[in-house]
Design a protein around this motif. Structure first.
Motif, PDB file in Angstrom:
ATOM      1  N   GLY B 220       0.805  -1.212   0.000  1.00  0.00           N
ATOM      2  CA  GLY B 220       0.000   0.000   0.000  1.00  0.00           C
ATOM      3  C   GLY B 220       0.833   1.254   0.000  1.00  0.00           C
ATOM      4  O   GLY B 220       0.498   2.219   0.659  1.00  0.00           O
ATOM      5  N   MET B 221       1.928   1.262  -0.723  1.00  0.00           N
ATOM      6  CA  MET B 221       2.777   2.449  -0.747  1.00  0.00           C
ATOM      7  C   MET B 221       2.925   3.034  -2.145  1.00  0.00           C
ATOM      8  O   MET B 221       2.837   4.244  -2.324  1.00  0.00           O
ATOM      9  N   CYS B 222       3.120   2.177  -3.159  1.00  0.00           N
ATOM     10  CA  CYS B 222       3.486   2.736  -4.464  1.00  0.00           C
ATOM     11  C   CYS B 222       2.299   3.057  -5.371  1.00  0.00           C
ATOM     12  O   CYS B 222       2.380   3.942  -6.213  1.00  0.00           O
ATOM     13  N   GLY B 223       1.195   2.354  -5.214  1.00  0.00           N
ATOM     14  CA  GLY B 223       0.024   2.667  -6.024  1.00  0.00           C
ATOM     15  C   GLY B 223       0.087   2.125  -7.448  1.00  0.00           C
ATOM     16  O   GLY B 223      -0.780   2.417  -8.270  1.00  0.00           O
ATOM     17  N   GLY B 224       1.104   1.330  -7.758  1.00  0.00           N
ATOM     18  CA  GLY B 224       1.246   0.788  -9.115  1.00  0.00           C
ATOM     19  C   GLY B 224       0.161  -0.206  -9.475  1.00  0.00           C
ATOM     20  O   GLY B 224      -0.155  -0.397 -10.640  1.00  0.00           O
ATOM     21  N   ARG B 226      -3.017  -0.131  -9.068  1.00  0.00           N
ATOM     22  CA  ARG B 226      -4.377   0.408  -9.025  1.00  0.00           C
ATOM     23  C   ARG B 226      -5.251  -0.109 -10.168  1.00  0.00           C
ATOM     24  O   ARG B 226      -4.777  -0.353 -11.276  1.00  0.00           O
TER      25      ARG B 226
END
Lengths: 475, 280
Positions: B220-224, B226
């Motif tokens: 839940g850090m990079c958002g890749g 989505r």
């Protein structure tokens, strides 16, 4: 010794912009011994020490600068080390202009003393010439778990380890350092400095377990009730990136700054031998105006971009990034599109051929121009759209650097941990104590995106509170 | 370092490994995934958990050799180690209260579908499994699926084994024949999941799909990772990987999955050339 009354700071020696824009080596190369002493002589050693009040961790600034004047650099270092866990890091990334240097008396009629540059010089001097003697304090019998090996966690763990606590840091990623390794680029903070800090913690007896996601691999409750930890510090950092919610954010070539920087920094996608891919875009728009936006823009240049824009909806005055970072970015050729707000990301679409490999890749960013309207309740002037002012910028990558929301993993798996409406962990400011007994927290997990020094300060505060609490139990 | 304690080739392109990772094994649930890195310069890749042994402290992964990283992983032998292995990530597949389920697996996705089928079967749920492959040579886990289902249908594109055709054909027949599934769980290539959803939607049979988008940190850090689900942005690593198939925008997910196609092709060729040179 007479004070040096030069109204200007000694400039920071740096790689020339046209050279550094194409390499990942550190931009600022640091003061020499002579420059450092010359700069230290600008300090008037004010008795009321206004600078110290601006430092989030209250470093004894006039005292360490006085030691530099005498050429006693190691003594200067020891003075800083009493208050700061990460001087080589903070000397580089602290926003000194809003902290210590903002209050410097020399700043009234000229430039303030380059306190940050001097801190960096002293820390680098120590790191180059002094071998820290291995100092392992007598264990005091208490075990503390620290969640996250970023600035908050490293500072908390370091202080506790020095007092004899058996400290274990649990880090979700494969490398310790948190934002210092995944977020801040090599050219602003060399990773060797972070490794040194981590090694120093290990030398004190601190243990770091990488690849452990607290909230998934183990839970806070297990740390306290099954694994025998006497206290827990949560320094799990920032969370999911925010997007704007405009059309086109799912096109190929749209990144969050977190993803873009993680690929380049943590995964070293900029190096030939890395297996991690990153789009080497020729024209890049970075949306946002903070330090993270500047880092992303300057990384894009170094990855080969010919044109990089910062797209920000307010004006230069409101830009939240450090002045120095903005200046560096502009020197390197980053163009500022101010008072400009994106409305849509445009992508390639070949209606004749659904299998065209170019389909779905970013081709442009549609924006509207803005003007500043009335101030809001916090006094910030709200940007208002100017009618019929649409522009389109040709780009092949868009990087969203507009902030993050707190990570839900620990909150969702820790019963009784109170969080606020924004998802940040609720703590008592003076101690870092959370709503759960024996559980403390600090850094971005509490505040939302903030600075390295604030996180480090919160880690130190919690370390001292944990110490008081556990020592108090004995009485 | 994480030791490979067992390695078996399931077919020419699919390998099974048991990795020593006691903390992950202790918590793993069907539907969750891990992230691994083969070596110091390796990329982080997500793989859904294909099984686990809590007593032995091992986690089973089954992967198809599709790119540079999976090729490097496949070069590792039993007894060797990989650099990083972290998990279990994502939310487990919801199984509570299910009485009758159809599990649809495609290709290497069957490896992930199996533990879900096993869990449902063990809890007394009636499990119908439909598993599909391009041809007989690519078939995997037939015996395991037989043991974990009340009815197993095997499909191959070319008819070289089982019945000829795609998985949606027997699925549609079953629904039309009045099999009242509480849920359909589809795990496989995006295109297969898209067509499973297209098959079940007209009948209103709730369908869960397991998404496997590009990912880096997985926490839940990079958002890749989505995705658009029901018009909202969701992150597969923390909100998934299971989602309501009716709500997932598959076309968008398919487009995004091809971001690095050129890079991957190039890296894969480089890796293969390197290995063939080592052999010479």
């Amino acid at each position: 010794m007479a004070a040096n009354m030069n109204p200007k700071k000694n400039p920071m020696p740096s790689q020339p912009p046209e050279v550094r824009a194409h390499n990942f080596q550190e931009v600022a190369t640091g003061y020499t011994k002579d420059t450092a002493i010359d700069e230290a002589m600008r300090c008037l050693g004010c008795k009321h020490m206004p600078c110290v009040s601006g430092c989030p961790v209250n470093i004894h600034i006039p005292a360490f600068i006085a030691k530099i004047k005498e050429g006693e650099f190691e003594e200067a270092y020891q003075i800083i080390a009493q208050s700061s866990s990460l001087p080589a890091v903070c000397g580089r990334v602290c926003p000194q202009e809003n902290q210590c240097e903002k209050h410097c008396v020399r700043g009234i009629k000229g430039e303030p003393v380059g306190i940050g540059r001097l801190e960096r010089f002293v820390a680098d001097w120590h790191n180059t010439y002094v071998q820290d003697p291995p100092m392992r304090p007598e264990p005091n019998g208490y075990k503390v778990a620290v969640i996250g090996a970023g600035p908050a966690g490293l500072a908390c763990a370091g202080d506790l380890a020095k007092k004899g606590y058996q400290v274990t840091i649990f880090e979700a990623l494969h490398t310790p350092g948190g934002v210092l390794v995944y977020g801040i680029p090599e050219f602003r903070l060399p990773k060797s400095i972070v490794r040194r800090e981590v090694d120093a913690l290990r030398a004190l007896g601190g243990e770091i377990q990488t690849n452990v996601v607290v909230g998934k691999t183990i839970t806070t409750d297990e740390l306290l009730h099954e694994m025998g930890f006497d206290a827990v510090f949560i320094g799990s950092g920032a969370g999911l990136p925010r997007f704007m919610g405009i059309p086109g954010e799912f096109l190929k070539g749209v990144y969050s700054a977190n993803e873009y920087l993680t690929r380049s920094n943590l995964m070293r996608a900029y190096q030939e031998n890395s297996d991690t891919p990153i789009i080497r875009a020729k024209r890049v728009a970075v949306v946002g105006g903070g330090n993270v936006a500047m880092d992303a823009a300057r990384t894009a240049l170094r990855l080969g971009a010919e044109k990089v824009y910062i797209v920000y909806r307010r004006s230069m005055e409101e830009l939240p990034a450090r002045y120095e970072e903005v200046e560096h970015a502009m020197e390197e050729g980053v163009e500022m599109l101010l008072l400009t707000n994106p409305t849509e990301i445009l992508g390639y679409n070949n209606p004749e051929d659904k299998r065209d490999p170019r389909n779905g890749f970013v081709t442009g960013l549609r924006c509207v121009k803005m003007e500043l309207g009335e101030p809001d309740e916090r006094g910030r002037r709200t940007p208002v759209e100017i009618p019929d002012s649409e522009i389109t910028v040709d780009v092949d990558a868009v990087i969203m650097a507009i902030g993050t929301s707190p990570n839900p993993l620990i909150k969702n798996t820790t019963s009784g941990l109170e969080v606020n409406a924004r998802g940040g962990i609720v703590v008592t400011e003076e101690t870092g104590a959370t709503s759960m007994e024996r559980v403390y927290a600090g850094g971005d997990a509490v505040t939302g995106a903030a600075t390295v020094i604030l996180a480090m300060g919160a880690g130190k505060t919690a370390a001292s509170a944990i110490d008081m609490y556990l020592q108090g139990l004995e009485k | 370092m994480y030791k490979i304690v067992y390695k078996k080739s399931l077919n020419a392109a699919v390998t099974m490994m048991d990795i020593q990772a006691p903390l992950v094994a202790k918590k793993a649930q069907p539907g969750q995934f891990i992230i691994l890195r083969v070596d110091e310069n390796g990329e982080r890749i997500p793989l859904t958990i294909a099984g686990y042994n809590r007593n032995e402290g091992t986690v089973r992964i089954i992967f198809q050799i599709v790119g540079s990283t999976t090729a490097k992983l496949n070069q590792k032998s039993e007894g060797e180690s990989i650099a990083d292995f972290v998990g279990p990530l994502g939310t487990p597949t919801h199984t509570e209260g299910l009485k009758k389920v159809c599990i649809v697996g495609g290709g290497v996705g069957c490896a992930i579908a199996l533990p879900v089928a096993q869990k449902l079967h063990d809890m007394g749920c009636e499990v119908h499994a439909i598993i599909g492959f391009r041809n007989k040579d690519l078939l995997i886990l037939e015996d395991e699926f037989k043991a974990a289902s009340d009815r197993l249908t095997i499909m191959t594109d070319d008819g070289s084994y089982g019945k000829q055709g795609v998985v949606t054909v027997p699925l549609k027949e079953a629904i039309e024949a009045g099999e009242n599934y509480d849920q359909v769980i589809a795990i496989g290539p995006l295109i297969m999941m898209k067509f499973v959803v297209a098959t079940t939607k007209p009948y209103g049979v709730k369908t869960i799909v397991s998404m496997n988008p590009i990912m880096i940190d997985g926490t839940g850090m990079c958002g890749g990772c989505r995705l658009t689900v029901g018009g909202e942005t969701k992150f597969a690593c923390v909100d998934g990987p299971d989602f309501d198939g009716f709500a997932v925008d598959f076309d968008e997910a398919m487009q995004r999955s091809a971001i690095y196609r050129d890079f991957e092709k190039h890296a894969y060729e480089k890796t293969c050339n390197l290995f063939s040179k080592e052999v010479e």
